[in-house]
Enzyme design. Structure first.
Site, PDB file in Angstrom:
ATOM      1  N   HIS A 199       0.828  -1.199   0.000  1.00 51.78           N
ATOM      2  CA  HIS A 199       0.000   0.000   0.000  1.00 51.78           C
ATOM      3  C   HIS A 199       0.865   1.252   0.000  1.00 51.78           C
ATOM      4  O   HIS A 199       0.542   2.258  -0.624  1.00 51.78           O
ATOM      5  CB  HIS A 199      -0.863   0.035   1.275  1.00 51.78           C
ATOM      6  N   GLU A 441      -6.301 -15.798 -19.540  1.00 46.24           N
ATOM      7  CA  GLU A 441      -5.135 -15.833 -18.651  1.00 46.24           C
ATOM      8  C   GLU A 441      -4.748 -17.259 -18.270  1.00 46.24           C
ATOM      9  O   GLU A 441      -3.851 -17.473 -17.458  1.00 46.24           O
ATOM     10  CB  GLU A 441      -5.371 -14.974 -17.407  1.00 46.24           C
TER      11      GLU A 441
HETATM   12  C1  PEP Z   1      -3.668 -10.692 -15.038  1.00 42.70           C
HETATM   13  O1  PEP Z   1      -3.618 -11.841 -14.575  1.00 42.70           O
HETATM   14  O2  PEP Z   1      -2.933 -10.299 -15.963  1.00 42.70           O
HETATM   15  C2  PEP Z   1      -4.609  -9.708 -14.483  1.00 42.70           C
HETATM   16  C3  PEP Z   1      -4.781  -8.536 -15.047  1.00 42.70           C
HETATM   17  O3  PEP Z   1      -5.282 -10.029 -13.361  1.00 42.70           O
HETATM   18  P1  PEP Z   1      -4.662 -10.042 -11.892  1.00 42.70           P
HETATM   19  O4  PEP Z   1      -3.327  -9.348 -11.944  1.00 42.70           O
HETATM   20  O5  PEP Z   1      -5.661  -9.361 -11.029  1.00 42.70           O
HETATM   21  O6  PEP Z   1      -4.545 -11.517 -11.598  1.00 42.70           O
HETATM   22 MG    MG Z   2      -5.195 -12.611 -13.325  1.00 35.70          MG
END
Ligand code: PEP
Ligand code: MG
Length: 594
Positions: A199, A441
């Protein structure tokens, strides 16, 4: 010999969490942890006294936090919100009752009883797979230190009491320390501890204070009053620089400021290439408070709202109304023309105490995101109802995380349809044509992209997870970060496959992983013809400038060229040289020095 001759020059490498260069005198902030000592209370009659001491320390800690909140006033950003989070932790029933129970049952002093309570919480946090959420133990530890200081009678040194313009050097800083920097002329800071996702880093960025964390030994290398350079862009701190080094950094600073000013000046221009390819540039946000900064830096939409942050730091689940009011603020945000709300990417009982799910061996690959939602349908529906209700107030999209195959899309769509029908028949206004997209992803989604594209309205590529799963690199394990390569040929081939599949099905393909905001990757992403890029707000001006000065044609040629290379290193070297040659004014200073 003058005093300055005795001073040793030292260059330390850490993690640059907030860009910019400052040169100033160091102020060593004493935030040494108060150590807890154990006293056994053999005589039970001391128990009420310890409980009383503990309660008094709680009251005093709250008073101090309220004072800080008053000092920072109602300024925007996450500062005041964080102080509220600390107060919530301070008043958390389990924190208070477990500590009192420890005093009573183990017959120990308040300090030790509190230490036992925090150690119990630490185990839970350590098991979390998400780096951001794991870091939240620091909030609890910070509150714990504040209570301990009050128990020991030691005052907590306040940043707002510091006189003059200084660079703060400390072992660690809490976000409460950082937010106070807004009220004083603090030039920058350097800490031994900390990481990219803390943070403190987020607050430093939003206050635009150059900062380097994770330096490990800056407190032992620097004495109060030393001259110190903090280069938050390169993640470097120089202690007692000689005149030659100072001059070099003054030049760098001038260069950096001119570059930033130039970029910010044009941040609101549309992201359209010279040959007329338009890219939707959005911001990734975690809190609604980030919207003004996103718009200021040139976003005209929110490309990724990580809603899981609504669920943390609390014991009860957020109600539909809370979700709704929050999403409405996003879609109606000033300057926000569209918002993509991602349904929560939570991993079960890791943050929600009553979800009743077992701890998992490998939570990153466990019951998280869409998998969790499809098991906890009622919980999922609460969020969906709220997003759909908010969609009546602004251009909204729903983004489903961690989709690994068709069945999850079909199941999620069925639930969304049910919720839609319920709302429509109850006469609640919603956008019935709301766009539904999926995160790409998981590698299986890349392989199936062609088929999945038939069932959704858009793709958003989450490279953070995609790279992690495809290259088998834990994204939070610092020992393998050298292998975490966005420009790996395998990653580029996957990206090409996804974009082509999406475009064949006539749907838009965006990217919202960190790669989207990395200036080095932008020409490659343009060559791939991505339709949208969503990133942390501060990255937007530079990315837009590169887009505005590029053509898709030359980017496609660059892509074609690097696709012929076999290693990420070759690709990265080639692209970096290309960028320095082609866009010198958009390259971070650190590249040019390197
Ligand atoms: C990612 O996985 O690229 C994404 C944008 O989601 P997060 O970083 O929240 O897993
Ligand atoms: Mg992700």
């Amino acid at each position: 010999m003058g005093e300055s001759d005795l001073k040793m020059i030292a260059a330390l490498k850490g993690i640059g969490v907030s860009p910019g260069i400052v040169i100033g005198r160091a102020y060593a902030l004493d935030h040494q942890d108060v150590k807890e000592t154990l006293y056994k209370l053999d005589d039970g009659s001391f128990i009420p006294r310890e409980i009383k001491r503990f309660r008094k320390a709680l009251r005093n800690s709250k008073k101090e936090l309220l004072e800080i909140k008053k000092e920072i006033g109602d300024r925007k950003g996450i500062g005041p919100l964080l102080i509220d989070v600390y107060i919530m932790i301070l008043e958390d029933k389990t924190l208070v009752s477990n500590t009192i129970k420890n005093i009573e049952e183990h017959r120990v002093n308040a300090e030790w009883a509190l230490k036992m309570t925090i150690a119990g919480h630490r185990e839970v946090f350590d098991a979390m797979e998400d780096a951001y959420l794991r870091e939240r133990i620091r909030d609890l530890e910070y509150v714990g230190q504040r209570i301990l200081r009050n128990l020991s009678g030691k005052a907590h040194e306040k940043i707002s009491d510091i006189e003059g313009e200084v660079v703060i050097v400390a072992r660690d800083l809490s976000p409460a320390d950082t937010v106070q920097m807004a009220t004083r002329r603090i030039l920058g800071f350097a800490t031994d501890m900390g990481g990219m996702t803390s943070h403190t880093a987020i607050v430093a960025k939003s206050l635009e204070i150059p900062a380097v964390v994770g330096l490990e030994r800056v407190t032992s290398e620097v004495s109060a009053g030393d001259l110190i350079i903090v280069d938050g862009t390169a993640g470097v701190v120089i202690v007692n620089p000689d005149p030659e080094v100072i001059k070099r950094y003054e030049d760098k600073k001038r260069h950096y400021l001119a570059m930033e000013e130039d970029m910010l000046k044009d941040a609101h221009l549309p992201a359209v290439t010279v040959d007329n390819h338009s890219v939707g540039v959005g911001a990734n946000i975690e809190f609604v408070e980030e919207i003004p900064s996103a718009v200021f830096h040139g976003a005209n939409g929110v490309g990724l709202y990580r809603t899981e942050f609504l669920y943390i730091n609390r014991k009860e689940l957020p109600t539909e109304e809370e979700h709704f009011l929050n999403y409405r603020q996003v879609v109606e945000g000033e300057g926000i023309k569209w918002a993509t709300i991602r349904t929560f990417d939570l991993g079960g009982d890791k943050f929600v105490s009553d979800a009743g799910l077992a701890e998992e061996m490998n939570p990153v690959m466990g019951l998280r995101a869409i998998r969790f939602c499809l098991q906890e349908v009622e919980l999922f529906k609460v969020q969906l109802r709220a997003i759909l209700r908010a969609s009546a107030y602004g251009n909204t999209g729903i983004l489903l995380p961690m989709i690994s195959g068709m069945q999850e899309i079909l199941d999620a769509r069925q639930i969304i349809d049910e919720v839609k029908e319920e709302l429509v028949s109850a006469g609640v206004p919603i956008d019935e044509d709301i766009k539904i997209g999926i995160m790409i992803e998981v590698p299986s989604a890349v392989i199936l992209a062609e088929r999945l594209a038939e069932k959704v309205d858009f793709f958003s590529i989450g490279t953070n997870d995609l790279i992690q799963y495809a290259l088998a690199i834990d994204r939070v394990n610092e020992r393998v970060t050298y292998l975490y390569e966005p420009l790996h040929p395998a990653v580029l081939m996957m990206l090409r496959q996804v974009v082509e599949a999406g475009h064949r099905a006539d749907i838009k393909v965006a990217m919202c992983g960190e790669m989207a905001g990395d200036p080095l990757c932008v020409p490659i992403l343009l060559g791939l013809e991505l339709d949208g890029l969503s990133m942390t707000p501060l990255a937007i001006p530079r990315v837009k400038k590169i887009i505005r000065n590029s053509t898709v044609k030359e980017s496609a040629e660059l892509l074609e060229k690097v696709m012929g290379f076999s290693t990420a290193r070759e690709i990265e070297t080639y692209v970096r040289e290309y960028m320095i040659r082609r866009f010198p004014e958009c390259c971070p200073v650190a590249w040019q020095a390197g």
